[in-house]
Design an enzyme around this catalytic site. Structure first.
Site, PDB file in Angstrom:
ATOM      1  N   TYR A 206     -14.083  19.070 -14.866  1.00 54.75           N
ATOM      2  CA  TYR A 206     -14.621  17.717 -14.845  1.00 54.75           C
ATOM      3  C   TYR A 206     -15.685  17.600 -13.744  1.00 54.75           C
ATOM      4  O   TYR A 206     -15.445  18.000 -12.596  1.00 54.75           O
ATOM      5  CB  TYR A 206     -13.492  16.709 -14.610  1.00 54.75           C
TER       6      TYR A 206
ATOM      7  N   ARG B  34       0.840  -1.208   0.000  1.00 61.82           N
ATOM      8  CA  ARG B  34       0.000   0.000   0.000  1.00 61.82           C
ATOM      9  C   ARG B  34       0.873   1.254   0.000  1.00 61.82           C
ATOM     10  O   ARG B  34       0.448   2.341  -0.399  1.00 61.82           O
ATOM     11  CB  ARG B  34      -0.961   0.006   1.202  1.00 61.82           C
TER      12      ARG B  34
ATOM     13  N   ASP C  84      -5.567  20.103 -13.955  1.00 64.20           N
ATOM     14  CA  ASP C  84      -6.022  18.830 -14.505  1.00 64.20           C
ATOM     15  C   ASP C  84      -5.620  18.817 -15.985  1.00 64.20           C
ATOM     16  O   ASP C  84      -6.209  19.516 -16.808  1.00 64.20           O
ATOM     17  CB  ASP C  84      -7.537  18.708 -14.339  1.00 64.20           C
TER      18      ASP C  84
HETATM   19  C1  LIG Z   1     -12.317  11.293 -16.418  1.00 66.85           C
HETATM   20  C2  LIG Z   1     -11.764  12.536 -15.878  1.00 66.85           C
HETATM   21  C3  LIG Z   1     -11.442  12.653 -14.516  1.00 66.85           C
HETATM   22  C4  LIG Z   1     -11.724  11.557 -13.516  1.00 66.85           C
HETATM   23  O1  LIG Z   1     -10.912  10.453 -13.735  1.00 66.85           O
HETATM   24  P1  LIG Z   1     -11.338   8.940 -13.425  1.00 66.85           P
HETATM   25  O2  LIG Z   1     -10.168   8.175 -13.854  1.00 66.85           O
HETATM   26  O3  LIG Z   1     -12.594   8.661 -14.190  1.00 66.85           O
HETATM   27  O4  LIG Z   1     -11.597   8.870 -11.955  1.00 66.85           O
HETATM   28  C5  LIG Z   1     -10.856  13.844 -14.082  1.00 66.85           C
HETATM   29  N1  LIG Z   1     -10.630  14.871 -14.945  1.00 66.85           N
HETATM   30  C6  LIG Z   1     -10.929  14.785 -16.249  1.00 66.85           C
HETATM   31  C7  LIG Z   1     -10.647  15.939 -17.139  1.00 66.85           C
HETATM   32  C8  LIG Z   1     -11.507  13.620 -16.763  1.00 66.85           C
HETATM   33  O5  LIG Z   1     -11.811  13.566 -18.073  1.00 66.85           O
END
Ligand SMILES: *Cc1c(COP(=O)(O)O)cnc(C)c1O
Length: 381
Positions: free
Chosen positions: A105, A52, A176
């Site tokens: 998102y 972990r 992001d």
């Molecule tokens: C899909 C997505 C997420 C979340 O990711 P997961 O792997 O589905 O948990 C976060 N940010 C963006 C821009 C995404 O497209």
């Protein structure tokens, strides 16, 4: 993580994260399926202890992603993109404030709002393309969350300007970078503290794994995030991480094709009579075109179109045969979705908006399928 800094990014995707060149050693890292590791006395160097906390299958992927993002320290993988988002949000102190795009998102916005609902922090949602509005909201912010282009409105932010202002205001900057990938944008270069990926999307690239990652060059921040991961236990499985590294090897080729396909389809959709509005930063008429051209090394593989009505949008998604009606994005296969079908989608996203995740198929086949579906749908064409 500068081992391959003299190489081009598309070479790094192939060369990084390989085992050492010892005679008879494998060229690919193995999947290590072990929950615990031998302890020797006295302990030598960094102890793995327990899976972990650390896992040999994470290391090559975490090194490769860090090299691509230009980070000084290995990335941290998480069980999902949202798991990574939860860890990033944990950097906000109790009672702190987060500025986040209203069209970030959906899961990230919902998570921030859920934290607000239980009194841990407060949230200011902004139109991230409106620089003066965002600058006006940064006073007292502990974190600026950036996503550009946004999902699914494809608004483009002035990322470097906003990141610098946020830093000056004392806020941590999280970007992001899922839509762009490090091949299109490297947020650490313009001052981001933490880069987030839903590895599920372009990095892994085959819609067969759910995985997330954070990247930072700040040792204290990385240690805090690693502790969060260990204590909250949202860890990635070795097989998923192995698949992600396998996917990463072809990232440059996949991005190149996906973006070329998207630009060609966008040009054709822009003049199609059934399409009332198109959003794609690669089109000269797009409001985000100038900024995207100045800041990004590509325009991405996501297009959003609006049709005349919600029914027309549903009919399009139902009529396609090659495009797959499904949520998510960034895989080799092209996906199509009317976004407001998702109950959590903000009301500022039009009902008749259809998001296209353009894959790597032959562009003429993709176009023929779309065109046929657009003209067969009722109220269309
Ligand atoms: C899909 C997505 C997420 C979340 O990711 P997961 O792997 O589905 O948990 C976060 N940010 C963006 C821009 C995404 O497209």
């Amino acid at each position: 993580m500068t081992q391959h800094a003299h190489l081009a990014p598309d070479t790094i995707t192939v060369a990084a994260g390989r085992p050492p060149r010892n005679h008879d050693s494998p060229v690919n890292p193995p999947i290590v399926l072990s929950s615990t590791f031998h302890e020797t006395a006295p302990p030598v160097g960094s102890d793995r202890i327990y899976a972990r906390m650390s896992n040999p299958t994470w290391d090559p992927f975490e090194e490769a992603l860090a090299e691509l993002e230009g980070a000084a320290l290995p990335a941290l993988t998480f069980a999902s993109g949202l798991g990574a988002a939860a860890a990033a949000l944990s950097l906000v102190p109790a009672g702190g404030m987060v500025v986040i795009p209203r069209h970030a998102y959906g899961g990230s916005v919902s998570l921030a709002l859920a934290e607000e609902a239980r009194g841990r922090l407060t949230v200011r949602q902004v139109d991230i393309a409106d620089t003066s509005q965002v600058l006006g909201q940064l006073d007292g912010a502990d974190m600026l969350w950036l996503e550009s282009p946004t999902n699914p409105m494809l608004e483009v932010a002035e990322t470097a300007v906003l990141a610098a202002a946020a830093k000056a205001a004392g806020a941590t900057v999280v970007v992001d970078n899922t839509f762009n990938t490090p091949l299109v944008s490297r947020p650490l270069d313009y001052g981001a503290d933490v880069v987030l990926h839903s590895v599920t999307k372009y990095l892994a690239g085959h819609s067969d794994v759910v995985l997330g990652a954070l990247v930072t060059s700040d040792a204290a921040m990385r240690a805090e995030l690693a502790t969060y991961r260990t204590l909250h236990g949202a860890i990635a499985g070795p097989f998923e991480v192995w698949l992600a590294l396998r996917g990463l090897r072809t990232l440059a080729l996949r991005m190149e094709r996906s973006q070329a396909n998207a630009l060609e389809l966008a040009r054709r959709l822009e003049v199609h009579p059934s399409v009332t509005r198109i959003r794609y930063p690669g089109l000269p008429n797009d409001p985000g075109h100038e900024r995207a051209t100045a800041q990004l090394k590509g325009y991405g593989g996501i297009i959003s179109i609006e049709l005349e009505s919600r029914d027309a949008a549903d009919a399009l998604v139902e009529a396609v045969r090659l495009w797959l009606p499904a949520t998510s994005l960034g895989g080799v296969e092209s996906l199509i979705e009317r976004r407001r079908r998702q109950p959590g989608e903000p009301k500022t996203v039009p009902e008749a908006l259809v998001r296209l995740s353009v894959g790597i198929e032959n562009v003429e086949d993709l176009w023929a399928d779309l065109e046929a579906a657009l003209s067969s749908a009722p109220n269309n064409g």
